[in-house]
Design an enzyme around this catalytic site. Structure first.
Site, PDB file in Angstrom:
ATOM      1  N   ALA A 125       0.873  -1.169   0.000  1.00 46.09           N
ATOM      2  CA  ALA A 125       0.000   0.000   0.000  1.00 46.09           C
ATOM      3  C   ALA A 125       0.912   1.221   0.000  1.00 46.09           C
ATOM      4  CB  ALA A 125      -0.869  -0.022   1.241  1.00 46.09           C
ATOM      5  N   GLY A 144       0.520  -4.774   0.951  1.00 48.34           N
ATOM      6  CA  GLY A 144      -0.686  -4.781   0.121  1.00 48.34           C
ATOM      7  C   GLY A 144      -0.468  -5.465  -1.226  1.00 48.34           C
ATOM      8  N   GLU A 181      -0.963  -8.996  -0.520  1.00 56.61           N
ATOM      9  CA  GLU A 181      -2.390  -9.168  -0.209  1.00 56.61           C
ATOM     10  C   GLU A 181      -3.244  -9.099  -1.474  1.00 56.61           C
ATOM     11  OE1 GLU A 181      -1.783  -6.057   2.748  1.00 56.61           O
ATOM     12  OE2 GLU A 181      -2.790  -7.332   4.210  1.00 56.61           O
TER      13      GLU A 181
HETATM   14  N1  CAA Z   1       4.673   3.096  -0.665  1.00 57.66           N
HETATM   15  C1  CAA Z   1       5.094   4.241  -1.222  1.00 57.66           C
HETATM   16  N2  CAA Z   1       6.236   4.343  -1.934  1.00 57.66           N
HETATM   17  C2  CAA Z   1       6.975   3.233  -2.088  1.00 57.66           C
HETATM   18  C3  CAA Z   1       6.584   1.995  -1.536  1.00 57.66           C
HETATM   19  C4  CAA Z   1       5.369   1.947  -0.799  1.00 57.66           C
HETATM   20  N3  CAA Z   1       4.901   0.807  -0.264  1.00 57.66           N
HETATM   21  N4  CAA Z   1       7.532   1.059  -1.842  1.00 57.66           N
HETATM   22  C5  CAA Z   1       8.465   1.707  -2.569  1.00 57.66           C
HETATM   23  N5  CAA Z   1       8.133   3.010  -2.736  1.00 57.66           N
HETATM   24  C6  CAA Z   1       8.879   4.057  -3.440  1.00 57.66           C
HETATM   25  C7  CAA Z   1      10.108   4.489  -2.644  1.00 57.66           C
HETATM   26  O1  CAA Z   1       9.739   5.442  -1.666  1.00 57.66           O
HETATM   27  C8  CAA Z   1      10.949   5.068  -3.756  1.00 57.66           C
HETATM   28  O2  CAA Z   1      10.470   6.361  -4.064  1.00 57.66           O
HETATM   29  P1  CAA Z   1      11.501   7.623  -4.167  1.00 57.66           P
HETATM   30  O3  CAA Z   1      12.382   7.261  -5.348  1.00 57.66           O
HETATM   31  O4  CAA Z   1      10.605   8.777  -4.415  1.00 57.66           O
HETATM   32  O5  CAA Z   1      12.243   7.649  -2.881  1.00 57.66           O
HETATM   33  C9  CAA Z   1      10.648   4.173  -4.951  1.00 57.66           C
HETATM   34  O6  CAA Z   1       9.403   3.527  -4.646  1.00 57.66           O
HETATM   35  C10 CAA Z   1      11.692   3.078  -5.167  1.00 57.66           C
HETATM   36  O7  CAA Z   1      11.850   2.390  -3.937  1.00 57.66           O
HETATM   37  P2  CAA Z   1      13.275   2.120  -3.246  1.00 57.66           P
HETATM   38  O8  CAA Z   1      14.221   3.221  -3.588  1.00 57.66           O
HETATM   39  O9  CAA Z   1      13.031   1.852  -1.795  1.00 57.66           O
HETATM   40  O10 CAA Z   1      13.694   0.796  -4.039  1.00 57.66           O
HETATM   41  P3  CAA Z   1      14.686  -0.359  -3.519  1.00 57.66           P
HETATM   42  O11 CAA Z   1      14.927  -1.226  -4.701  1.00 57.66           O
HETATM   43  O12 CAA Z   1      15.849   0.236  -2.812  1.00 57.66           O
HETATM   44  O13 CAA Z   1      13.835  -1.174  -2.410  1.00 57.66           O
HETATM   45  C11 CAA Z   1      11.852  -2.276  -1.547  1.00 57.66           C
HETATM   46  C12 CAA Z   1      12.712  -1.913  -2.787  1.00 57.66           C
HETATM   47  C13 CAA Z   1      12.645  -3.247  -0.658  1.00 57.66           C
HETATM   48  C14 CAA Z   1      10.578  -2.935  -2.034  1.00 57.66           C
HETATM   49  C15 CAA Z   1      11.555  -0.987  -0.748  1.00 57.66           C
HETATM   50  O14 CAA Z   1      11.024  -0.024  -1.652  1.00 57.66           O
HETATM   51  C16 CAA Z   1      10.546  -1.163   0.359  1.00 57.66           C
HETATM   52  O15 CAA Z   1      10.894  -1.674   1.402  1.00 57.66           O
HETATM   53  N6  CAA Z   1       9.294  -0.711   0.140  1.00 57.66           N
HETATM   54  C17 CAA Z   1       8.264  -0.743   1.155  1.00 57.66           C
HETATM   55  C18 CAA Z   1       7.736  -2.146   1.389  1.00 57.66           C
HETATM   56  C19 CAA Z   1       6.686  -2.121   2.461  1.00 57.66           C
HETATM   57  O16 CAA Z   1       6.949  -1.813   3.596  1.00 57.66           O
HETATM   58  N7  CAA Z   1       5.448  -2.464   2.074  1.00 57.66           N
HETATM   59  C20 CAA Z   1       4.324  -2.479   2.981  1.00 57.66           C
HETATM   60  C21 CAA Z   1       3.582  -1.185   2.885  1.00 57.66           C
HETATM   61  S1  CAA Z   1       2.324  -0.997   4.126  1.00 57.66           S
HETATM   62  C22 CAA Z   1       1.051  -1.952   3.579  1.00 57.66           C
HETATM   63  O17 CAA Z   1       1.089  -2.512   2.518  1.00 57.66           O
HETATM   64  C23 CAA Z   1      -0.130  -2.029   4.537  1.00 57.66           C
HETATM   65  C24 CAA Z   1      -1.116  -3.098   4.205  1.00 57.66           C
HETATM   66  O18 CAA Z   1      -1.320  -4.073   4.875  1.00 57.66           O
HETATM   67  C25 CAA Z   1      -1.928  -3.021   3.021  1.00 57.66           C
END
Ligand code: CAA
Length: 257
Positions: free
Chosen positions: A65, A108, A111
């Site tokens: 998400a 998400g 999910e």
């Molecule tokens: N929401 C918003 N933006 C996100 C995102 C997310 N879930 N995941 C990645 N992005 C964005 C990053 O902020 C980044 O944007 P900027 O360039 O503007 O900074 C861009 O996508 C690229 O991401 P990374 O630079 O982090 O890429 P990476 O290759 O270094 O890492 C990753 C990849 C490990 C997937 C890392 O992006 C990450 O950990 N993302 C978040 C994963 C996460 O925590 N997901 C759960 C979200 S909460 C949820 O989903 C609640 C629910 O139950 C529904």
């Protein structure tokens, strides 16, 4: 309808929806939800379509998400908006939806993949529920669907540590139906969807409904439901045609497909 966060195409009788927010690794925001619902409901209503494939990019099916959209919300905002409840409408699509997952399917994203009827994974796929590392927990079904799919121990491990599961572990655990080389992912998903779309649509929808019922009810109620639906299939012309074709050693020519 012009879409900004997804790409919508067709391939024969298969509808393809590709999540398309590359700069945010396909993070799921309200716009994605709105567009995904519009596109999947349009395919559901389209008599030319028999199955749907939902996919993302090579790097990410969806990285969760959209954290930035949620970050500043209060409890009252979340409660009054009933945040995430809109995703339930996606699970009410009646035609089969295959999730074709490469790269990250996190939070998400995992999910959403689990809301599909089955998942075909690329060997690059990584599944996880990392919400705990953000100080929250899954909110789009992860604590419930993952537990039903892979069992309590593994679901607890995933949800409590936030670790990722690779494609091989996901297949071993029953989260995905098969793993294919990344370069063949879309072809394999389209092949499976085209096979489904060549079959009797009412039989396909009834079968999906029956399998889904197994998650919602007791075994004895589920078995009764299955039998009733099975009986009702004998009102379908496609049942007559399918069984006649078998006896006559020819391919069936289903009317409703
Ligand atoms: N929401 C918003 N933006 C996100 C995102 C997310 N879930 N995941 C990645 N992005 C964005 C990053 O902020 C980044 O944007 P900027 O360039 O503007 O900074 C861009 O996508 C690229 O991401 P990374 O630079 O982090 O890429 P990476 O290759 O270094 O890492 C990753 C990849 C490990 C997937 C890392 O992006 C990450 O950990 N993302 C978040 C994963 C996460 O925590 N997901 C759960 C979200 S909460 C949820 O989903 C609640 C629910 O139950 C529904």
């Amino acid at each position: 309808m012009a879409y900004e966060t997804i790409i919508v195409e067709t391939h024969g009788k298969v509808g393809i929806i590709t999540l398309n927010r590359p700069k945010a690794l396909n993070a799921l925001n309200s716009e994605v939800l709105k567009e995904l619902l519009a596109a999947s409901q349009a395919f559901d209503a389209d008599p030319e379509i028999g199955a749907i494939v939902l996919t993302g990019s090579e790097k990410a099916f969806a990285a969760g998400a959209d954290i930035k959209e949620m970050q500043s919300k209060t409890y009252v905002d979340m409660y009054l908006e009933d945040f995430f409840s809109g995703w339930e409408a996606f699970t009410r699509v009646r035609k089969p939806v295959i999730g074709a997952v490469a790269g990250y399917a996190l939070g998400g994203g995992c999910e959403l993949a689990m809301m599909c009827d089955f998942i075909i994974a690329a060997d690059t796929a990584k599944f996880g529920q990392p919400e705990i590392t953000l100080g929250v927990m899954p909110g789009m079904g992860g604590s419930q669907r993952l537990t039903r799919f892979v069992g309590k121990s593994k679901a607890m491990d995933m949800c409590l540590t936030g670790r990722m599961m690779d494609a091989a572990e996901a297949e071993r655990s029953g989260l995905v139906s098969r793993v294919v080389p990344a370069g063949e992912l879309l072809d394999e998903a389209l092949k499976a969807a085209a096979k489904i779309a060549s079959l009797s649509l009412p039989a396909v929808i009834m079968t999906k409904e029956a399998v889904n019922r197994s998650y919602e009810t007791t075994l004895s109620e589920g078995l009764r439901f299955e039998r009733r639906v099975f009986h009702s299939m004998f009102a379908l012309e496609d049942q007559k045609e399918g069984m006649a074709a078998f006896s006559e050693k020819r391919a069936p020519n289903f009317k409703n497909r």
